[in-house]
Design a protein around this motif. Structure first.
Motif, mmCIF file in Angstrom:
data_model
loop_
_atom_site.group_PDB
_atom_site.id
_atom_site.type_symbol
_atom_site.label_atom_id
_atom_site.label_comp_id
_atom_site.label_asym_id
_atom_site.label_seq_id
_atom_site.Cartn_x
_atom_site.Cartn_y
_atom_site.Cartn_z
ATOM 1 N N GLU A 47 0.808 -1.216 0.000
ATOM 2 C CA GLU A 47 0.000 0.000 0.000
ATOM 3 C C GLU A 47 0.846 1.274 0.000
ATOM 4 O O GLU A 47 0.534 2.248 -0.676
ATOM 5 N N LYS A 122 -1.372 -4.167 0.380
ATOM 6 C CA LYS A 122 -1.598 -4.432 1.806
ATOM 7 C C LYS A 122 -0.318 -4.088 2.572
ATOM 8 O O LYS A 122 0.395 -3.171 2.201
ATOM 9 N N SER A 438 -4.472 0.885 8.852
ATOM 10 C CA SER A 438 -3.779 0.469 7.636
ATOM 11 C C SER A 438 -2.266 0.550 7.809
ATOM 12 O O SER A 438 -1.761 1.051 8.814
ATOM 13 N N SER A 481 -8.858 -1.918 7.947
ATOM 14 C CA SER A 481 -7.745 -1.863 6.990
ATOM 15 C C SER A 481 -8.339 -2.251 5.644
ATOM 16 O O SER A 481 -9.260 -1.600 5.184
ATOM 17 N N HIS A 482 -7.886 -3.368 5.029
ATOM 18 C CA HIS A 482 -8.487 -3.768 3.768
ATOM 19 C C HIS A 482 -9.698 -4.675 4.033
ATOM 20 O O HIS A 482 -9.953 -5.092 5.158
ATOM 21 N N GLY A 514 -2.657 -3.246 6.793
ATOM 22 C CA GLY A 514 -2.997 -3.626 5.423
ATOM 23 C C GLY A 514 -3.401 -2.413 4.601
ATOM 24 O O GLY A 514 -2.862 -1.319 4.769
#
Length: 705
Positions: A47, A122, A438, A481-482, A514
């Protein structure tokens, strides 16, 4: 002419002399040596790489162009006319997981396999990527004698080390004769992480290599990095593949060396045998007389008493705590302490005196250990009827609202026993914090987000003990996060019945590291926390914290998902990127285009600043109600108070009774005779009544003091 002939003869002589020094097995030195090279690319598509440039993933495409240009340069070449270099290429790309680009093959096939890859977006596990690189290079080598090189392209940022860490993975690669070059994807880098990846010396294998320059109007491929690494690999391969003995020429002996320096002193010898025992030494000089000890005050005795009481009566800590705290204050008199005795220093030693008389008996010894349990005793005579607290009616008229000069007792009770504090109440309120977990946030900043949640709730008073109650505060948390990684503390969790249990639940949340799926997180918060557990009369507030743009694979229509749900939404945007108009529009969509609902800050540390906590407290609880317990001066009938204690045993009545005990002891301290004795008797009688009502025989704690 004669001089020219002499010069030619001299050159011929030198040539013959040198020719005689070339080894007899010079045939293999004149032949070209085959030198195959396996080159492996490891590309970071996490990411932090994918979201550096707009649109998301554009930097990954630029890194692919860099890698393609590098691979195209790998043609067969005869280096210095002596070593025939041939190339085979392979690679993988990685985030939290890794994906194969191609096994070691021709450069044409590698370039074709590289074109369709997309970023994973991620977290970043560099150690796992290097570990898998090593395995792939060994399993798919082009030949057994191929020289192994690797180029790792990343920003050096790490979110986890599940494969043992970068140092361990890189050391394993070096043990398998893999030479690793570390290349920064752009100028946004973590130099320490890149140096851990690269072989030593860093001046050869790191050397400020960069793949893409983003400082201009658009991304620029740094071809100088390709040229420098390519030339270095050719030189290193030449050194390994070409036999160095072919370059050897025996030189003439050198001049004698200088005399060496004197050698270092030798080690100590082994210890000798143990010597005979010596004679006893002379008696030492008598030391000076010690200073007198400090006098033990009554407050120290009471402190020891307090410890014994608390050890044996933990269940009634508030009463015992109160009782001994008051006694401690009562032991303080208006008269000051006597001064410390002066010091007396010894003079010269005098002559020995006559034998003294027998001294007086010493003080009584301490209590011995408990003996064995005795036999049961005979049945006692019937006890007296329960005695009513008649003294209360005598003293009720004297308990009036004149506590102002004696507030030290009540303050001491508040600090020591934790009772009598006022409470802030915000009414029926449901609060949901949606916090970014994240990769780009980082472990330290995620901890600051959790501290912000805890500090904010600390300001709002107690949490509802029953989550199904129609009153009180309930708090929920969503960390995201994801997609598929969302975690939550539910509003209606029966285990969250106090501020302490909520804090523990928040502290246990772990950084996900992530991607960033903010729109989906908003939908998750409403569908899983708010919709099914919503109370009829409660106000619902959502606080969203994020540090950057969301993943473009997420559904941006969900940004305003809460706008039609009768929910008050506030957003906190952290970082420089929110200065960009397009990112600010995302925040506006989250808060439903309402003014005053967005807060921007440069650093996560600003979340826990006192002035910001004050601001968010006002937003969440604009009209608080302060509720304080009744103190003794507000109690109309003390006699009824203690009678109610026996009947109801209600916590509120218990609190008032304890506070009234404190007032009685304070008056006993301040009053003069005969009122002093009356207040003292009232305190002791009250203590006996409360203790016997709660625990049993009151003579046990009173007997300890």
């Amino acid at each position: 002419m004669r001089m020219m002939r002499l010069s030619i003869l001299l050159l011929l002589f030198v040539g013959v002399h040198v020719q005689c020094q070339i080894p007899a097995n010079q045939d293999h030195c004149s032949r070209t040596t085959e030198c195959p090279i396996d080159l492996y690319f490891v590309i970071d598509t996490s990411e932090t790489i994918a979201l550096q440039e707009n649109p998301p993933g554009s930097l990954v495409e630029s890194v692919k162009e860099f890698t393609t240009a590098f691979a195209k340069k790998l043609d067969k070449v005869t280096h210095k006319g002596l070593v025939q270099i041939s190339w085979s290429v392979g690679g993988l790309h990685f985030s939290q997981n890794w994906a194969n680009i191609s096994n070691i093959t021709s450069k044409e096939e590698f370039i074709n396999e590289l074109k369709p890859i997309k970023y994973l977006g991620k977290g970043t596990y560099i150690d796992c990527a290097i570990t898998n690189m090593t395995k792939k290079m060994l399993d798919t080598a082009s030949s057994s004698n191929a020289k192994r090189f690797a180029v790792v392209i990343t920003d050096g940022h790490v979110t986890g080390n599940p494969c043992g860490g970068i140092k361990v993975a890189a050391e394993q690669a070096r043990d398998n004769l893999i030479k690793i070059f570390a290349v920064a994807s752009s100028r946004n880098l973590e130099e320490a992480g890149l140096r851990e990846i690269a072989n030593s010396p860093a001046g050869v294998y790191r050397n400020n290599y960069m793949a893409v320059d983003l400082t201009g109007l658009g991304p620029v491929i740094v071809h100088s990095t390709i040229d420098r690494i390519y030339d270095t690999m050719l030189h290193l391969a030449y050194q390994e593949c070409y036999p160095m003995k072919c370059l050897e020429i025996k030189g003439s002996p050198g001049p004698p060396g200088h005399r060496g320096q004197k050698g270092a002193k030798g080690d100590n010898g082994e210890p000798g045998l143990k010597g005979q025992k010596g004679r006893a030494g002379d008696p030492g000089i008598e030391g000076p007389i010690g200073h007198p000890g400090t006098k033990v005050s009554s407050s120290h005795s009471l402190g020891a008493c307090k410890c014994r009481v608390i050890d044996q009566y933990v269940l009634i800590r508030p009463i015992i705590c109160m009782y001994l705290a008051i006694l401690r204050l009562s032991a303080i008199s208006d008269k000051g302490d006597s001064g410390r005795p002066g010091f007396s220093y010894p003079g010269s030693r005098g002559p020995t005196g006559d034998r003294g008389d027998k001294g007086a008996p010493g003080p009584r010894g301490s209590r011995g250990d408990c003996g064995p349990k005795g036999d049961p005793g005979s049945k006692g005579t019937p006890g007296e009827p329960v005695r009513k607290l008649t003294n209360f009616s005598v003293c009720c008229s004297e308990i009036k609202c004149h506590l102002q000069p004696e507030c030290d007792v009540m303050n001491y009770i508040r600090e020591t026993c934790g009772c009598c504090d006022c409470e802030k109440r915000c009414g029926a309120l449901d609060i949901v914090f949606v916090i970014d977990s994240s990769e780009s946030v980082g472990m330290t900043n995620f901890t600051l987000e959790k501290n912000f949640v805890i500090n904010t709730i600390n300001r709002l008073g107690s949490i509802a003990k029953d989550p199904s109650s129609e009153t009180g505060i309930r708090v929920g948390v969503v960390q995201y996060s994801h997609n598929g990684t969302f975690q939550a503390i539910q509003l209606n969790d029966s285990k969250i019945d106090s501020l302490s249990t909520f804090k523990e639940a928040v502290k246990k949340l772990e950084w996900i590291a992530g991607g960033t799926w903010t729109p989906s997180a908003l939908k998750f918060a409403y569908d899983n926390l708010i919709r099914d557990s919503r109370r009829a009369k409660s106000n619902v507030t959502v606080v969203v914290i994020t540090d950057g743009r969301y993943d473009p694979r997420d559904d941006d229509s969900l940004l305003n998902y809460l706008c039609t749900k009768n929910v008050d939404v506030n957003a906190i945007g952290i970082g420089d990127m929110f200065d960009q108009p397009e990112e600010n529009e995302s925040l506006k969509s989250i808060v439903c285009k309402k003014d005053g609902k967005i807060t921007g800050m440069k650093r996560f540390a600003e979340l826990v600043a006192e002035d910001f906590i004050d601001k968010i407290e006002t937003v969440l609880c604009p009209d608080p109600v302060i509720v304080c317990p009744d103190l003794p001066c507000k109690t109309g009938n003390v006699s009824n108070l203690f009678n109610n204690l026996q009947e109801a045993k209600h916590p509120d009545t218990y609190t008032k009774a304890v506070a009234t005990l404190a007032y009685a002891a304070q008056m006993a301290k301040l009053s003069s005779e005969p009122d002093k004795q009356r207040w003292t008797d009232l305190f002791i009688d009250s203590f006996r009544d409360i203790y016997s009502d709660m625990m049993g025989d009151p003579n046990k704690p009173l007997g300890l003091c």
